[in-house]
Design a protein around this motif. Structure first.
Motif, short mmCIF file in Angstrom:
data_model
loop_
_atom_site.label_atom_id
_atom_site.label_comp_id
_atom_site.label_asym_id
_atom_site.label_seq_id
_atom_site.Cartn_x
_atom_site.Cartn_y
_atom_site.Cartn_z
N PRO A 119 -39.70 -10.75 -32.66
CA PRO A 119 -40.94 -10.17 -32.55
C PRO A 119 -42.26 -10.78 -33.27
N CYS A 120 -42.09 -11.84 -34.21
CA CYS A 120 -43.25 -12.53 -34.58
C CYS A 120 -43.75 -13.55 -33.70
N PHE A 121 -42.93 -13.93 -32.68
CA PHE A 121 -43.32 -14.82 -31.75
C PHE A 121 -42.77 -14.28 -30.42
N GLY A 122 -43.18 -13.17 -29.98
CA GLY A 122 -42.45 -12.59 -29.01
C GLY A 122 -42.70 -13.13 -27.59
N GLN A 123 -42.30 -14.23 -27.34
CA GLN A 123 -42.58 -15.23 -25.94
C GLN A 123 -41.54 -16.19 -25.93
N GLY A 124 -41.02 -16.77 -24.76
CA GLY A 124 -40.25 -17.70 -24.45
C GLY A 124 -38.96 -17.55 -24.70
N ALA A 125 -38.28 -18.65 -25.15
CA ALA A 125 -36.72 -18.71 -25.06
C ALA A 125 -36.05 -17.80 -26.46
N SER A 126 -35.14 -17.07 -25.85
CA SER A 126 -34.35 -16.34 -27.03
C SER A 126 -32.93 -16.83 -26.95
N TYR A 127 -32.04 -15.88 -27.73
CA TYR A 127 -30.57 -16.31 -27.82
C TYR A 127 -29.63 -15.89 -26.82
N LYS A 128 -30.46 -15.28 -25.73
CA LYS A 128 -29.70 -15.04 -24.64
C LYS A 128 -28.89 -16.30 -23.99
N PRO A 129 -27.54 -16.04 -23.84
CA PRO A 129 -26.78 -16.97 -22.94
C PRO A 129 -26.86 -17.11 -21.67
N ILE A 130 -26.87 -18.45 -21.11
CA ILE A 130 -27.19 -18.97 -19.44
C ILE A 130 -25.81 -18.36 -18.99
N SER A 131 -26.08 -17.80 -17.99
CA SER A 131 -24.87 -17.15 -16.93
C SER A 131 -25.09 -18.02 -15.77
N ARG A 132 -24.00 -17.91 -14.92
CA ARG A 132 -24.17 -18.47 -13.48
C ARG A 132 -24.91 -17.35 -12.67
N ASN A 133 -25.33 -18.02 -11.51
CA ASN A 133 -26.01 -17.18 -10.48
C ASN A 133 -27.40 -16.52 -10.92
N GLU A 134 -27.97 -16.85 -11.98
CA GLU A 134 -29.30 -16.35 -12.11
C GLU A 134 -30.20 -17.71 -12.27
N PRO A 135 -31.61 -17.48 -12.17
CA PRO A 135 -32.88 -18.37 -12.16
C PRO A 135 -32.85 -19.00 -13.64
N ILE A 136 -33.11 -20.18 -13.73
CA ILE A 136 -33.43 -20.77 -15.09
C ILE A 136 -34.69 -21.46 -15.03
N ILE A 137 -35.74 -20.78 -15.75
CA ILE A 137 -37.11 -21.45 -15.77
C ILE A 137 -37.23 -22.58 -16.68
N ALA A 191 -30.31 -23.46 -11.46
CA ALA A 191 -29.35 -22.31 -11.44
C ALA A 191 -27.95 -23.00 -11.54
N LEU A 192 -27.21 -22.19 -11.94
CA LEU A 192 -25.71 -22.59 -12.04
C LEU A 192 -25.18 -21.89 -11.01
N GLY A 193 -24.26 -22.36 -10.16
CA GLY A 193 -23.69 -21.67 -9.14
C GLY A 193 -24.56 -21.15 -7.93
N GLY A 194 -25.45 -20.30 -8.11
CA GLY A 194 -26.45 -20.12 -7.02
C GLY A 194 -27.25 -19.13 -7.18
N LEU A 195 -28.11 -18.55 -6.40
CA LEU A 195 -29.23 -17.49 -6.60
C LEU A 195 -28.98 -16.45 -5.21
N SER A 196 -29.69 -15.57 -5.60
CA SER A 196 -29.60 -14.39 -4.57
C SER A 196 -30.65 -14.58 -3.44
N ASP A 197 -30.34 -14.14 -2.34
CA ASP A 197 -31.18 -14.30 -1.29
C ASP A 197 -32.78 -13.98 -1.46
N GLY A 228 -32.39 -15.95 -16.24
CA GLY A 228 -32.22 -14.56 -15.90
C GLY A 228 -33.00 -13.56 -16.09
N THR A 229 -32.44 -12.37 -16.54
CA THR A 229 -33.49 -11.24 -16.82
C THR A 229 -34.60 -11.28 -17.64
N ASP A 230 -34.30 -12.48 -18.73
CA ASP A 230 -35.30 -12.59 -19.85
C ASP A 230 -36.56 -13.17 -19.06
N SER A 231 -36.46 -13.96 -17.86
CA SER A 231 -37.62 -14.59 -17.28
C SER A 231 -38.43 -13.70 -16.62
#
Length: 398
Positions: free
Chosen positions: A227-245, A264-270, A207-210
């Motif tokens: 912030p000590c390693f400010g890149q990559g995966a965070s604790y953000k929960p994965i939601s439907r209808n968003e890109p998963i990288i 993606a779970l569900g779908g993605l925008s056009d 989603g927005t984290d990507s």
């Protein structure tokens, strides 16, 4: 444990000596781990003294016995400090060097000063360009290891379908995939030459984290766990209808491949779906124009022009203001080797034996990012693709 064949090491050192002759260097002293591994087959602490002619001397501080077991070089010698080098070199019949090359891009200044005091009358220069030129041409042995890494990353990619679920965090997904990689031989380390180029297994986020930029010289960034390693995966929960990288670097016996796939779970925008399809078009253009003799920079210019023509001037290879000036990068022992499919490299051309990752991506702040990445190499028959996971945009209904 697979050991680098002695014939490989001998050939690499000989190629380096050929470049040294062209530059008028009497010796090169190698100290960085990635270069040590490439030229010696191990990373035991010490340095490699490469004379203009004759056998290189692998001088090991610790552990010399292990270095002898792991390295196929003929001369593996214990030493205490750089002060021992002149005597050891003279004992093998090598004259005092007047021109010495070292890895200026990665060598700490304090360590360099120690070596300079040992050879006060020598002129020092940067050997990194010569080392890069040797390393950018892969042997059949190296390509075989990269194929093993491609098998590994395909297992990781297929694992996504089994473990991905709504509500799990990006970190949870990353941990599942990293576990799979480790069980299939991943070293848990991605070597990157650039200063402060820290990297683990790659980037897994959603989603927005990507679309969040980071300090890394990469099109994707991510918030990261801290912030000590400010890149990559965070604790953000994965939601439907968003890109998963899943931007994952496979690593096998020290050799890397790089691959990105979108889920993606569900779908993605056009807009995201179209962005993904358009990045496949950029990849197809690259496949058509990468031939022996083509300038790296010209491939970059033509692929960038296509992306701009399709309407991605402000989103191609990063969010506006954070865009990177490359679309592809060489890889092998490190993930940022020659060749660079990047702005300005008009004098460097593709050659048989080069391996590189190509990663056209688009980033939309507040929505997400999509793109494709694969690893390729140039064979005698033309461009070949090493990574092979399905390029389908995977939409899961659960």
């Amino acid at each position: 444990m697979r050991l680098t064949p002695a014939t490989e090491l001998e050939y690499r050192c000989k190629m380096l000596q050929n470049h040294m002759a062209a530059e008028g260097l009497d010796a090169i002293i190698i100290a960085q781990n990635a270069d040590l591994f490439y030229f010696t087959g191990t990373v035991q602490s010490g340095c490699l003294y490469v004379p203009a002619h004759g056998q290189p001397l692998y001088l090991v501080r610790r552990d010399a016995a292990r270095a002898r077991m792991e390295s196929g070089l003929k001369e593996v010698l214990p030493f205490g400090s750089p002060k021992d080098i002149p005597q050891l070199a003279a004992g093998h019949g090598y004259p005092e060097p007047k021109k010495i090359g070292m890895e200026f891009d990665v060598l700490p200044v304090a360590l360099f000063e120690r070596y300079r005091k040992v050879f006060p009358n020598a002129q020092f220069s940067d050997a990194t360009p010569l080392i890069r030129l040797v390393r950018m041409i892969k042997s059949h042995y190296e390509i075989h290891l990269m194929k093993d890494a491609a098998d590994q990353v395909d297992k990781v990619t297929r694992r996504v379908r089994d473990v991905l679920r709504e509500g799990m965090s990006d970190l949870e997904l990353a941990a599942e995939l990293e576990h799979t990689a480790r069980l299939n031989g991943h070293l848990g380390l991605i070597r990157m030459r650039v200063f402060n180029g820290e990297m683990l297994f790659g980037h897994t986020f959603s989603g927005t984290d990507s679309a969040v930029p980071a300090y890394t010289d990469t099109p994707f960034g991510g918030v990261g766990p801290s912030p000590c390693f400010g890149q990559g995966a965070s604790y953000k929960p994965i939601s439907r209808n968003e890109p998963i990288i899943v931007d994952f670097a496979g690593s096998f016996d020290g050799y890397l491949v790089d691959q990105t796939r979108i889920f993606a779970l569900g779908g993605l925008s056009d807009r995201l779906r179209k962005g993904y399809d358009d990045m496949l078009r950029v990849q197809e253009l690259m496949k058509q124009i990468v031939v022996v003799g083509a300038p790296w920079g010209e491939v970059y210019d033509r692929c960038l022009a296509l992306a701009v023509e399709m309407g991605y001037a402000d989103s191609f290879m990063g969010a506006k203001g954070s865009q990177v000036s490359f679309i592809g990068h060489g890889l092998g022992v490190e993930i940022d080797e020659y060749p660079f499919i990047a702005r300005g490299f008009q004098d460097m051309t593709f050659q048989v034996g080069m391996a590189f990752a190509f990663e056209p991506k688009v980033v939309f702040p507040g929505e997400g990012a999509v793109g494709i990445e694969n690893t390729f190499y140039i064979s005698d028959e033309g461009l070949k693709q090493l990574t092979y996971s399905s390029e389908e945009l995977v939409i899961l209904s659960r």
